[in-house]
Design a protein around this motif. Structure first.
Motif, PDB file in Angstrom:
ATOM      1  N   TYR A 112      -4.901   1.666   8.721  1.00  9.15           N
ATOM      2  CA  TYR A 112      -6.325   2.013   8.524  1.00  9.15           C
ATOM      3  C   TYR A 112      -7.266   0.850   8.826  1.00  9.15           C
ATOM      4  O   TYR A 112      -8.480   1.043   8.909  1.00  9.15           O
TER       5      TYR A 112
ATOM      6  N   THR B 129       3.742   0.173   4.067  1.00  8.55           N
ATOM      7  CA  THR B 129       3.047  -0.589   5.120  1.00  8.55           C
ATOM      8  C   THR B 129       2.194   0.315   6.010  1.00  8.55           C
ATOM      9  O   THR B 129       1.381  -0.186   6.787  1.00  8.55           O
TER      10      THR B 129
ATOM     11  N   LYS C 266      -0.239   1.798   5.261  1.00 10.21           N
ATOM     12  CA  LYS C 266      -1.653   1.600   4.903  1.00 10.21           C
ATOM     13  C   LYS C 266      -2.339   0.549   5.769  1.00 10.21           C
ATOM     14  O   LYS C 266      -3.560   0.479   5.827  1.00 10.21           O
ATOM     15  N   VAL C 267      -1.544  -0.253   6.455  1.00  4.38           N
ATOM     16  CA  VAL C 267      -2.128  -1.268   7.350  1.00  4.38           C
ATOM     17  C   VAL C 267      -2.813  -0.603   8.553  1.00  4.38           C
ATOM     18  O   VAL C 267      -3.767  -1.144   9.106  1.00  4.38           O
TER      19      VAL C 267
END
Lengths: 242, 52
Positions: free
Chosen positions: A56, A51, A53-54
């Motif tokens: 960015y 998660t 990666k959220v």
């Protein structure tokens, strides 16, 4: 040469027309690598799993949501004090971009909150102040549309912008002011001890830069459209009176 | 090429999908309205030039 020369619509159109290709280039060169790096080439975090990666998309959107309101505040103050039309039109042009950024921050926050906090929404200080900021953006845009006289609209939306600034500040510092709720403190910090590891931090800074450049690009395009729209209305009025 | 997100697939693809869709919509609306206003202004200026 004074900065106020750019408040002249003709000068603004000339300068922004020259600047636009460079700004578009800078947007592509920062946004695309930032997002690709963040999505494809960052490792899974020990604490948050994939998660991470959220961040960015969430952090750049949330950062811009607040800072666009601050930009609108500065532009509104310039209008209220110096009566430069371009500044009022720039504030008007920025509002839909800020509204979309706030919506992205709310949606991505909800997607992240569901697996991490076990809920899509919580009446947490930062989440609630962000929701109020989103409503202020909608109200600001609605007020521009509701008033026919553009100068009156600029005056009243300028005052609304001053009031809404309280919530922009609250959105930024809510987690610190109340020191409670689910939302953690800032993801980015100048304190090396506090901020996230370089492997996440570097693509995040690039993404924030990309979102920032996208904002500048859209702001220039939308302000140019507002200036043209104002001229179009003036010409139509002149034709009707002739 | 597509990374493996396991049980967080919906979280990640949902948030990225919503973001990209909203940004694309914003860019599209900006460009379309810009082109429409530019066209209308040009037509108005031409008309006023012709009519004197």
């Amino acid at each position: 040469m004074s900065i106020w020369e750019y408040a002249n619509p003709v000068k603004f159109m000339q300068t922004s027309g020259w600047l636009l290709p460079w700004v578009v280039g800078a947007t592509v060169l920062t946004l695309v690598p930032g997002l690709v790096w963040g999505f494809f080439f960052t490792p899974v975090a020990a604490e948050f799993g994939a998660t991470v990666k959220v961040i960015y998309v969430h952090v750049p959107a949330a950062t811009l949501a607040i800072n666009i309101w601050v930009m609108m505040l500065v532009a509104s103050l310039i209008w209220l004090i110096r009566r430069h039309h371009v500044s009022a039109l720039a504030a008007k042009a920025a509002a839909p971009i800020g509204m979309v950024m706030t919506l992205i921050a709310l949606i991505t926050g909800a997607f992240w909150g569901q697996p991490m906090w076990g809920t899509w929404w919580e009446w947490d200080p930062r989440l609630t102040s962000f929701l109020i900021l989103f409503l202020f953006y909608l109200g600001y845009m609605a007020l521009w549309e509701a008033i026919e006289n553009p100068d009156t609209a600029a005056d009243l939306t300028g005052v609304l912008c001053l009031v809404g600034s309280v919530f922009a500040v609250l959105s930024r510092y809510a987690a610190i002011f109340w020191n409670q709720g689910l939302h953690q403190g800032s993801t980015l910090s100048l304190d090396k001890e506090q901020h996230i590891a370089d492997v996440y931090w570097q693509p995040l800074v690039l993404s924030i830069g990309g979102f920032g450049m996208l904002f500048v690009t859209l702001l220039l395009l939308r302000t140019r459209t507002e200036i043209r729209s104002r001229r179009l209305k003036a010409l139509e009025q002149r034709e009707r009176m002739a | 090429m597509m990374p493996e997100f396991g049980k967080y697939t919906v979280t990640i693809l949902g948030s990225w999908g919503a973001t990209l869709a909203l940004l694309a919509g914003l860019i599209l609306v900006t460009l379309m309205r810009g082109a429409k206003v530019k066209r209308a202004l040009k037509a108005q200026e031409e008309r006023m030039k012709t009519d004197g």
